[in-house]
Design a protein around this motif. Structure first.
Motif, PDB file in Angstrom:
ATOM      1  N   GLY A 105      -4.373  80.084  71.189  1.00 13.54           N
ATOM      2  CA  GLY A 105      -3.352  79.089  70.874  1.00 13.54           C
ATOM      3  C   GLY A 105      -3.263  78.288  72.601  1.00 13.54           C
ATOM      4  O   GLY A 105      -4.377  78.531  73.253  1.00 13.54           O
ATOM      5  N   ILE A 106      -2.432  77.390  72.800  1.00 12.93           N
ATOM      6  CA  ILE A 106      -2.420  76.801  73.766  1.00 12.93           C
ATOM      7  C   ILE A 106      -1.457  77.623  74.811  1.00 12.93           C
ATOM      8  O   ILE A 106      -0.823  78.550  74.728  1.00 12.93           O
ATOM      9  N   GLU A 107      -1.962  77.282  76.267  1.00 12.92           N
ATOM     10  CA  GLU A 107      -1.492  78.018  77.599  1.00 12.92           C
ATOM     11  C   GLU A 107      -0.607  77.247  78.137  1.00 12.92           C
ATOM     12  O   GLU A 107      -1.082  76.024  78.448  1.00 12.92           O
ATOM     13  N   THR A 108       0.644  77.532  78.530  1.00 16.25           N
ATOM     14  CA  THR A 108       1.615  76.418  79.278  1.00 16.25           C
ATOM     15  C   THR A 108       2.208  77.211  80.410  1.00 16.25           C
ATOM     16  O   THR A 108       2.258  78.665  80.554  1.00 16.25           O
ATOM     17  N   VAL A 109       2.665  76.622  81.466  1.00 14.74           N
ATOM     18  CA  VAL A 109       3.468  77.121  82.606  1.00 14.74           C
ATOM     19  C   VAL A 109       4.838  77.438  81.953  1.00 14.74           C
ATOM     20  O   VAL A 109       5.647  76.402  81.905  1.00 14.74           O
ATOM     21  N   VAL A 158      10.419  89.203  78.875  1.00 16.41           N
ATOM     22  CA  VAL A 158       9.174  89.728  79.508  1.00 16.41           C
ATOM     23  C   VAL A 158       9.304  90.073  80.853  1.00 16.41           C
ATOM     24  O   VAL A 158       8.978  91.119  81.486  1.00 16.41           O
ATOM     25  N   LEU A 159      10.069  89.033  81.516  1.00 13.31           N
ATOM     26  CA  LEU A 159      10.539  89.483  83.038  1.00 13.31           C
ATOM     27  C   LEU A 159      11.283  90.857  83.190  1.00 13.31           C
ATOM     28  O   LEU A 159      11.127  91.326  84.184  1.00 13.31           O
ATOM     29  N   LYS A 160      12.274  90.920  82.368  1.00 15.30           N
ATOM     30  CA  LYS A 160      13.129  92.158  82.176  1.00 15.30           C
ATOM     31  C   LYS A 160      12.261  93.468  82.084  1.00 15.30           C
ATOM     32  O   LYS A 160      12.459  94.511  82.761  1.00 15.30           O
ATOM     33  N   GLY A 161      11.216  93.243  81.218  1.00 13.78           N
ATOM     34  CA  GLY A 161      10.328  94.499  81.069  1.00 13.78           C
ATOM     35  C   GLY A 161       9.316  94.737  82.378  1.00 13.78           C
ATOM     36  O   GLY A 161       8.983  95.857  82.661  1.00 13.78           O
ATOM     37  N   LYS A 162       9.306  93.778  83.107  1.00 17.91           N
ATOM     38  CA  LYS A 162       8.683  93.847  84.556  1.00 17.91           C
ATOM     39  C   LYS A 162       9.534  94.038  85.662  1.00 17.91           C
ATOM     40  O   LYS A 162       9.085  93.822  86.968  1.00 17.91           O
ATOM     41  N   ASN A 163      10.885  94.427  85.306  1.00 22.04           N
ATOM     42  CA  ASN A 163      11.799  94.468  86.399  1.00 22.04           C
ATOM     43  C   ASN A 163      11.807  93.289  87.434  1.00 22.04           C
ATOM     44  O   ASN A 163      11.891  93.070  88.538  1.00 22.04           O
ATOM     45  N   LEU A 164      11.708  92.110  86.864  1.00 20.03           N
ATOM     46  CA  LEU A 164      11.714  90.751  87.656  1.00 20.03           C
ATOM     47  C   LEU A 164      12.849  89.883  87.054  1.00 20.03           C
ATOM     48  O   LEU A 164      13.311  89.926  85.962  1.00 20.03           O
ATOM     49  N   THR A 165      13.165  88.902  87.958  1.00 23.60           N
ATOM     50  CA  THR A 165      14.101  87.682  87.800  1.00 23.60           C
ATOM     51  C   THR A 165      13.350  86.370  87.855  1.00 23.60           C
ATOM     52  O   THR A 165      12.137  86.514  88.823  1.00 23.60           O
ATOM     53  N   LEU A 178       4.673  81.759  89.595  1.00 24.12           N
ATOM     54  CA  LEU A 178       4.200  80.926  88.435  1.00 24.12           C
ATOM     55  C   LEU A 178       3.968  82.054  87.267  1.00 24.12           C
ATOM     56  O   LEU A 178       3.731  83.127  87.421  1.00 24.12           O
ATOM     57  N   MET A 179       4.382  81.711  86.008  1.00 29.40           N
ATOM     58  CA  MET A 179       4.243  82.589  84.872  1.00 29.40           C
ATOM     59  C   MET A 179       3.631  81.474  83.841  1.00 29.40           C
ATOM     60  O   MET A 179       4.238  80.524  83.528  1.00 29.40           O
ATOM     61  N   THR A 180       2.345  82.023  83.152  1.00 34.50           N
ATOM     62  CA  THR A 180       1.794  81.288  82.081  1.00 34.50           C
ATOM     63  C   THR A 180       1.849  82.231  80.936  1.00 34.50           C
ATOM     64  O   THR A 180       1.750  83.215  81.053  1.00 34.50           O
ATOM     65  N   ALA A 181       1.854  81.362  79.642  1.00 34.44           N
ATOM     66  CA  ALA A 181       1.860  82.064  78.562  1.00 34.44           C
ATOM     67  C   ALA A 181       1.226  81.331  77.219  1.00 34.44           C
ATOM     68  O   ALA A 181       1.076  80.102  77.331  1.00 34.44           O
ATOM     69  N   ASN A 182       0.509  82.048  76.389  1.00 32.29           N
ATOM     70  CA  ASN A 182       0.126  81.208  75.360  1.00 32.29           C
ATOM     71  C   ASN A 182       0.672  81.751  73.966  1.00 32.29           C
ATOM     72  O   ASN A 182       1.346  82.715  73.809  1.00 32.29           O
ATOM     73  N   THR A 183       0.123  80.906  72.947  1.00 34.37           N
ATOM     74  CA  THR A 183       0.778  81.069  71.510  1.00 34.37           C
ATOM     75  C   THR A 183       0.701  82.599  71.004  1.00 34.37           C
ATOM     76  O   THR A 183       1.285  82.923  70.439  1.00 34.37           O
ATOM     77  N   ALA A 184      -0.542  83.306  71.333  1.00 33.47           N
ATOM     78  CA  ALA A 184      -0.787  84.670  71.183  1.00 33.47           C
ATOM     79  C   ALA A 184       0.245  85.685  71.821  1.00 33.47           C
ATOM     80  O   ALA A 184       0.365  86.969  71.405  1.00 33.47           O
ATOM     81  N   GLY A 185       0.947  85.238  72.780  1.00 35.64           N
ATOM     82  CA  GLY A 185       1.855  86.055  73.584  1.00 35.64           C
ATOM     83  C   GLY A 185       1.106  86.630  74.881  1.00 35.64           C
ATOM     84  O   GLY A 185       1.883  87.554  75.484  1.00 35.64           O
ATOM     85  N   ASP A 186       0.150  86.349  74.976  1.00 39.13           N
ATOM     86  CA  ASP A 186      -0.610  86.638  76.295  1.00 39.13           C
ATOM     87  C   ASP A 186       0.100  86.062  77.466  1.00 39.13           C
ATOM     88  O   ASP A 186       0.464  84.824  77.371  1.00 39.13           O
ATOM     89  N   PHE A 187       0.331  86.664  78.635  1.00 37.66           N
ATOM     90  CA  PHE A 187       0.933  86.110  79.717  1.00 37.66           C
ATOM     91  C   PHE A 187       0.477  86.691  80.953  1.00 37.66           C
ATOM     92  O   PHE A 187      -0.175  87.520  81.067  1.00 37.66           O
ATOM     93  N   GLN A 188       0.716  85.684  82.237  1.00 37.94           N
ATOM     94  CA  GLN A 188       0.278  86.123  83.214  1.00 37.94           C
ATOM     95  C   GLN A 188       1.448  85.721  84.702  1.00 37.94           C
ATOM     96  O   GLN A 188       2.011  84.515  84.266  1.00 37.94           O
TER      97      GLN A 188
END
Length: 226
Positions: free
Chosen positions: A165-169, A194-201, A207-217
């Motif tokens: 799917g599409i990846e967005t910021v 997702v941020l909570k699972g990484k112990n982040l706020t 920068l955080m990107t994510a796509n329709t499949a649920g992949d993120f960076q």
């Protein structure tokens, strides 16, 4: 001085609105009529900016007249291919079946150096790789490689590629974008999870990107700790 600043700001807003009305294009993609209107608008807008004694409306009326003309021309070009050809011209083939069309290059006043520069910008290093090269009506060069020189695609190898799917910021410099999250079919709650699972706020994320499949960076801000 204050009057000049106010007039400049108002004209700036008007020009942004006018360009939005004409549509979204990069400068290099402007058709002939669009480029002419853009240049005229910039010249007309500069007059009331510099001459505070001139009524502001004397600059606004020509600007909106030009925008209206451009919109009317655009509609007419949509309705009539012949009219579009008169205004914008037609695409010109400069390499046909691997052979350079010298007469067309001369007609365009396009040197071989210009041609090779455009080919390099299309990731072509050898003219022998080119089957067709076409100068579009906006001046850009479109290139079609020879079948044996084109990149191998998954379809050629009969491979099935998963659709991510599409990846967005979804986070930019600590700010979560609800609009971008919806675009990749995610929610703000999903991003926060997702941020909570990484112990982040969010404010720790550059920068955080994510796509329709649920992949993120996620890229954290420099100097920020968990």
């Amino acid at each position: 001085m204050i009057i000049s600043l106010i007039r400049t700001f108002l004209l700036y807003l008007v020009i942004i609105f006018a360009v939005r009305l004409m549509g979204k294009r990069q400068i290099s993609e402007l058709q002939t009529s669009e480029l002419v209107v853009t240049l005229l608008i910039s010249d007309i807008a500069s007059i009331p900016m510099q001459n505070t004694g001139q009524p502001l409306v004397s600059g606004l009326v020509p600007i909106f007249t030009l925008v209206a003309i451009e919109i009317i021309l655009s509609v007419m070009m949509l309705k009539s291919g012949r009219f579009r050809k008169v205004i914008c011209g037609r695409p010109i083939v400069v390499i046909n079946d691997g052979k350079i069309q010298q007469s067309e290059l001369r007609r365009l006043r396009m040197t071989t150096e210009d041609l090779f520069e455009d080919l390099r910008q299309n990731s072509i290093v050898s003219i022998s790789d080119v089957a067709y090269a076409i100068v579009e009506t906006n001046g850009k060069l479109s290139v079609v490689k020879k079948p044996g020189k084109d990149s191998v695609t998954p379809d050629m190898l009969q491979l099935v590629v998963p659709d991510t799917g599409i990846e967005t910021v979804v986070i930019s410099d600590g700010v979560i974008s609800e609009t971008s999250a919806k675009l990749c079919k995610k929610s703000v709650a999903w991003v926060e999870g997702v941020l909570k699972g990484k112990n982040l706020t969010a404010d720790q994320v550059f920068l955080m990107t994510a796509n329709t499949a649920g992949d993120f960076q996620i890229i954290k801000k420099e100097g920020k700790t968990q």
